[in-house]
Write an enzyme that holds these catalytic residues in place. Sequence first.
Site, PDB file in Angstrom:
ATOM      1  N   ASP A  46      27.105 -17.198 -10.445  1.00  0.00           N
ATOM      2  CA  ASP A  46      27.604 -17.129  -9.076  1.00  0.00           C
ATOM      3  C   ASP A  46      27.289 -15.790  -8.416  1.00  0.00           C
ATOM      4  O   ASP A  46      27.904 -15.417  -7.412  1.00  0.00           O
ATOM      5  CB  ASP A  46      29.114 -17.392  -9.042  1.00  0.00           C
ATOM      6  CG  ASP A  46      29.902 -16.375  -9.845  1.00  0.00           C
ATOM      7  OD1 ASP A  46      29.280 -15.597 -10.599  1.00  0.00           O
ATOM      8  OD2 ASP A  46      31.146 -16.350  -9.725  1.00  0.00           O
ATOM      9  N   HIS A 245      -0.644  -6.780 -12.567  1.00  0.00           N
ATOM     10  CA  HIS A 245       0.732  -6.902 -12.090  1.00  0.00           C
ATOM     11  C   HIS A 245       1.721  -6.545 -13.206  1.00  0.00           C
ATOM     12  O   HIS A 245       2.707  -7.245 -13.439  1.00  0.00           O
ATOM     13  CB  HIS A 245       1.002  -8.310 -11.555  1.00  0.00           C
ATOM     14  CG  HIS A 245       0.342  -8.575 -10.244  1.00  0.00           C
ATOM     15  ND1 HIS A 245       0.246  -9.836  -9.688  1.00  0.00           N
ATOM     16  CD2 HIS A 245      -0.253  -7.741  -9.362  1.00  0.00           C
ATOM     17  CE1 HIS A 245      -0.385  -9.760  -8.528  1.00  0.00           C
ATOM     18  NE2 HIS A 245      -0.693  -8.494  -8.305  1.00  0.00           N
ATOM     19  N   ASP A 262       1.731   1.736  -8.483  1.00  0.00           N
ATOM     20  CA  ASP A 262       1.653   0.928  -7.266  1.00  0.00           C
ATOM     21  C   ASP A 262       3.088   0.707  -6.822  1.00  0.00           C
ATOM     22  O   ASP A 262       3.795  -0.159  -7.355  1.00  0.00           O
ATOM     23  CB  ASP A 262       0.942  -0.389  -7.574  1.00  0.00           C
ATOM     24  CG  ASP A 262       0.651  -1.223  -6.335  1.00  0.00           C
ATOM     25  OD1 ASP A 262       1.336  -1.024  -5.314  1.00  0.00           O
ATOM     26  OD2 ASP A 262      -0.237  -2.086  -6.388  1.00  0.00           O
ATOM     27  N   ASP A 273       2.594   0.075   1.287  1.00  0.00           N
ATOM     28  CA  ASP A 273       2.012  -0.405   0.038  1.00  0.00           C
ATOM     29  C   ASP A 273       0.986   0.636  -0.408  1.00  0.00           C
ATOM     30  O   ASP A 273      -0.067   0.778   0.225  1.00  0.00           O
ATOM     31  CB  ASP A 273       1.350  -1.768   0.255  1.00  0.00           C
ATOM     32  CG  ASP A 273       0.922  -2.439  -1.049  1.00  0.00           C
ATOM     33  OD1 ASP A 273       1.093  -1.818  -2.111  1.00  0.00           O
ATOM     34  OD2 ASP A 273       0.419  -3.577  -0.985  1.00  0.00           O
ATOM     35  N   HIS A 352     -10.312  -8.071  -8.139  1.00  0.00           N
ATOM     36  CA  HIS A 352      -9.471  -8.464  -7.002  1.00  0.00           C
ATOM     37  C   HIS A 352     -10.123  -8.059  -5.682  1.00  0.00           C
ATOM     38  O   HIS A 352     -11.141  -7.363  -5.653  1.00  0.00           O
ATOM     39  CB  HIS A 352      -8.065  -7.857  -7.133  1.00  0.00           C
ATOM     40  CG  HIS A 352      -8.019  -6.353  -7.173  1.00  0.00           C
ATOM     41  ND1 HIS A 352      -8.189  -5.562  -6.058  1.00  0.00           N
ATOM     42  CD2 HIS A 352      -7.798  -5.487  -8.201  1.00  0.00           C
ATOM     43  CE1 HIS A 352      -8.064  -4.287  -6.388  1.00  0.00           C
ATOM     44  NE2 HIS A 352      -7.848  -4.213  -7.684  1.00  0.00           N
ATOM     45  N   HIS A 356      -5.377  -6.444   2.117  1.00  0.00           N
ATOM     46  CA  HIS A 356      -4.582  -7.539   2.683  1.00  0.00           C
ATOM     47  C   HIS A 356      -3.824  -7.006   3.880  1.00  0.00           C
ATOM     48  O   HIS A 356      -3.651  -5.790   4.059  1.00  0.00           O
ATOM     49  CB  HIS A 356      -3.612  -8.109   1.635  1.00  0.00           C
ATOM     50  CG  HIS A 356      -2.668  -7.094   1.048  1.00  0.00           C
ATOM     51  ND1 HIS A 356      -1.539  -6.638   1.709  1.00  0.00           N
ATOM     52  CD2 HIS A 356      -2.679  -6.423  -0.135  1.00  0.00           C
ATOM     53  CE1 HIS A 356      -0.898  -5.750   0.960  1.00  0.00           C
ATOM     54  NE2 HIS A 356      -1.580  -5.596  -0.164  1.00  0.00           N
ATOM     55  N   HIS A 363       2.514  -8.627   1.672  1.00  0.00           N
ATOM     56  CA  HIS A 363       1.308  -9.396   1.928  1.00  0.00           C
ATOM     57  C   HIS A 363       1.590 -10.182   3.208  1.00  0.00           C
ATOM     58  O   HIS A 363       2.128 -11.287   3.184  1.00  0.00           O
ATOM     59  CB  HIS A 363       0.989 -10.318   0.760  1.00  0.00           C
ATOM     60  CG  HIS A 363       0.497  -9.589  -0.445  1.00  0.00           C
ATOM     61  ND1 HIS A 363       0.039 -10.218  -1.574  1.00  0.00           N
ATOM     62  CD2 HIS A 363       0.380  -8.259  -0.704  1.00  0.00           C
ATOM     63  CE1 HIS A 363      -0.325  -9.316  -2.484  1.00  0.00           C
ATOM     64  NE2 HIS A 363      -0.120  -8.129  -1.970  1.00  0.00           N
ATOM     65  N   GLU A 386      -7.739  -0.961  -1.106  1.00  0.00           N
ATOM     66  CA  GLU A 386      -7.292  -0.684  -2.464  1.00  0.00           C
ATOM     67  C   GLU A 386      -8.320  -1.055  -3.544  1.00  0.00           C
ATOM     68  O   GLU A 386      -8.050  -1.910  -4.386  1.00  0.00           O
ATOM     69  CB  GLU A 386      -5.975  -1.408  -2.739  1.00  0.00           C
ATOM     70  CG  GLU A 386      -5.979  -2.892  -2.363  1.00  0.00           C
ATOM     71  CD  GLU A 386      -4.634  -3.547  -2.647  1.00  0.00           C
ATOM     72  OE1 GLU A 386      -4.171  -3.537  -3.801  1.00  0.00           O
ATOM     73  OE2 GLU A 386      -4.054  -4.081  -1.671  1.00  0.00           O
ATOM     74  N   TYR A 390     -11.095  -1.311 -13.741  1.00  0.00           N
ATOM     75  CA  TYR A 390     -10.254  -1.641 -14.894  1.00  0.00           C
ATOM     76  C   TYR A 390     -11.195  -1.824 -16.086  1.00  0.00           C
ATOM     77  O   TYR A 390     -11.841  -2.866 -16.223  1.00  0.00           O
ATOM     78  CB  TYR A 390      -9.428  -2.891 -14.603  1.00  0.00           C
ATOM     79  CG  TYR A 390      -8.750  -2.802 -13.250  1.00  0.00           C
ATOM     80  CD1 TYR A 390      -7.543  -2.133 -13.099  1.00  0.00           C
ATOM     81  CD2 TYR A 390      -9.370  -3.319 -12.105  1.00  0.00           C
ATOM     82  CE1 TYR A 390      -6.949  -2.002 -11.846  1.00  0.00           C
ATOM     83  CE2 TYR A 390      -8.787  -3.188 -10.860  1.00  0.00           C
ATOM     84  CZ  TYR A 390      -7.575  -2.527 -10.726  1.00  0.00           C
ATOM     85  OH  TYR A 390      -6.996  -2.388  -9.491  1.00  0.00           O
ATOM     86  N   ARG A 407      -6.639   2.632  -9.619  1.00  0.00           N
ATOM     87  CA  ARG A 407      -6.628   2.005  -8.291  1.00  0.00           C
ATOM     88  C   ARG A 407      -6.119   3.048  -7.301  1.00  0.00           C
ATOM     89  O   ARG A 407      -5.211   3.826  -7.613  1.00  0.00           O
ATOM     90  CB  ARG A 407      -5.751   0.759  -8.266  1.00  0.00           C
ATOM     91  CG  ARG A 407      -5.750   0.041  -6.926  1.00  0.00           C
ATOM     92  CD  ARG A 407      -5.199  -1.391  -6.991  1.00  0.00           C
ATOM     93  NE  ARG A 407      -3.790  -1.478  -7.352  1.00  0.00           N
ATOM     94  CZ  ARG A 407      -3.356  -1.920  -8.515  1.00  0.00           C
ATOM     95  NH1 ARG A 407      -4.217  -2.260  -9.474  1.00  0.00           N
ATOM     96  NH2 ARG A 407      -2.058  -1.991  -8.772  1.00  0.00           N
ATOM     97  N   GLU A 409      -4.855   3.120  -3.214  1.00  0.00           N
ATOM     98  CA  GLU A 409      -4.508   2.200  -2.121  1.00  0.00           C
ATOM     99  C   GLU A 409      -3.810   2.945  -0.995  1.00  0.00           C
ATOM    100  O   GLU A 409      -2.894   3.742  -1.231  1.00  0.00           O
ATOM    101  CB  GLU A 409      -3.591   1.097  -2.644  1.00  0.00           C
ATOM    102  CG  GLU A 409      -3.106   0.126  -1.589  1.00  0.00           C
ATOM    103  CD  GLU A 409      -2.166  -0.913  -2.157  1.00  0.00           C
ATOM    104  OE1 GLU A 409      -1.951  -1.942  -1.496  1.00  0.00           O
ATOM    105  OE2 GLU A 409      -1.634  -0.699  -3.270  1.00  0.00           O
TER     106      GLU A 409
END
Length: 438
Positions: A46, A245, A262, A273, A352, A356, A363, A386, A390, A407, A409
């Site tokens: 709950d 991710h 990130d 972002d 990737h 975006h 996003h 970005e 890798y 990365r 960004e």
Amino acid sequence: MPDMGRFSPEIPHEELKQRRSACQDRMDPGSVLMIYTAPRRIMSNDVHYRFRQDSDFYYLTGLPVEEGVLVLGPEKACVYVKPGTPEKETWEGPQPNLDETAEMSGIQDVRDLEGLNKDLESWINGISALYYGYGSDAGRDAEILGLSQKLLIRGRAGTSGPERVVHPARILHELRLVKSSWEIQRMQETAEITARAHREIIAAAKPGMGEFELEAILHNVFRKSDAIEAYPSIVAGGGRACILHYIKNDETLQKGDLVLMDAAAARGYIHSDVTRTFPVDEKFTEPQKELYSIVLRSQQKAIASSVAGATMDSVHDDAVSVLVDGLIELGLIKESKDECLEKKSFRRFYMHRTGHWIGYDVHDVGSYYIQGKPRPFEPGMVCTVEPGLYIPGDDDIPEAYRNTGIRIEDDIVITEGAPLNLTSGVPVEIEQIEELKC
């Protein structure tokens, strides 16, 4: 309950008026648009998650209320809300009444949500089109579409349902794609909060710290600025940076690791972002510098390319071109550049897209293609840039480069001229980062 002064407008009335007017201008004559608030979501048993308003509803009303519906006609606006009760206010605090809702939203016609069922038929009877976000609530879909069908069938009684039902994304998400000067200023403020957090974390990171300790610094900076995480943060040390991710953030940082972070702030439903990659130690190693410099050159090229008339695809291609040049130079790609681009074999190291949209959602909404063709950038659009690399731990990779994820960004505003980097306050050059570490 005492008046705690918590119901002032969150978005200026003039801003909201312009948004609603722009939406009405794009609606069919004689049509009606209905936007519902977000549902409350259960976290466990709950216990609910913190309420997060539907972005479309908030964009047009500025209201954080948990139960409500906006009804917008070509020349009128009405909002239905559920006023607070003494019992609810005892548990959850003050709730805006109808007058306070009008003051917050700038909409003068505010009604009790209990009256919606009675009014619903009059709203949709005889209209040319109903703009309604079908697909998110099956029960509500059945009610709205069932009533529409009933009005059509009862034509002899002088009623008629909407000629068509259109998802409001068709017009509303196109409006949200181009930001106003007020929105861009709010995005800049959110970006500055993010920059403070990144600077503190880069300076604090040391071997032996937990990824979660860096995440805790992030939360501390955000909450001190009345902001929250824009999305689940990625704080990935070492080879975990190759997990795109990764959000567990529960490992210990080791000497020689890079950290890919990130993470960004959101405030007033406005998001940033940002990703940065930095050493746990005081300096980058030479192999780390080599890879980092490739990604940085790629990002610099992609940002410079983010101008009116360019597209997401063209920016991505520019970023990939620089990455491939660098990978060939390091010997990580053996084939020619043309062959690599044709076969897309670079996807072993960069899998990737380069950006975006960003705004009221991380996003954010808005089409990337129009009639199958890449959409040209327009002034006021805001996107991320970005690129990354890798490098897996495979045997054919030189050991010094293995298990390295990088990365970088930033959030970029498309303008009439040069692109505007909202997040330039986050260090990005190798010398800037190493100076923070000292």
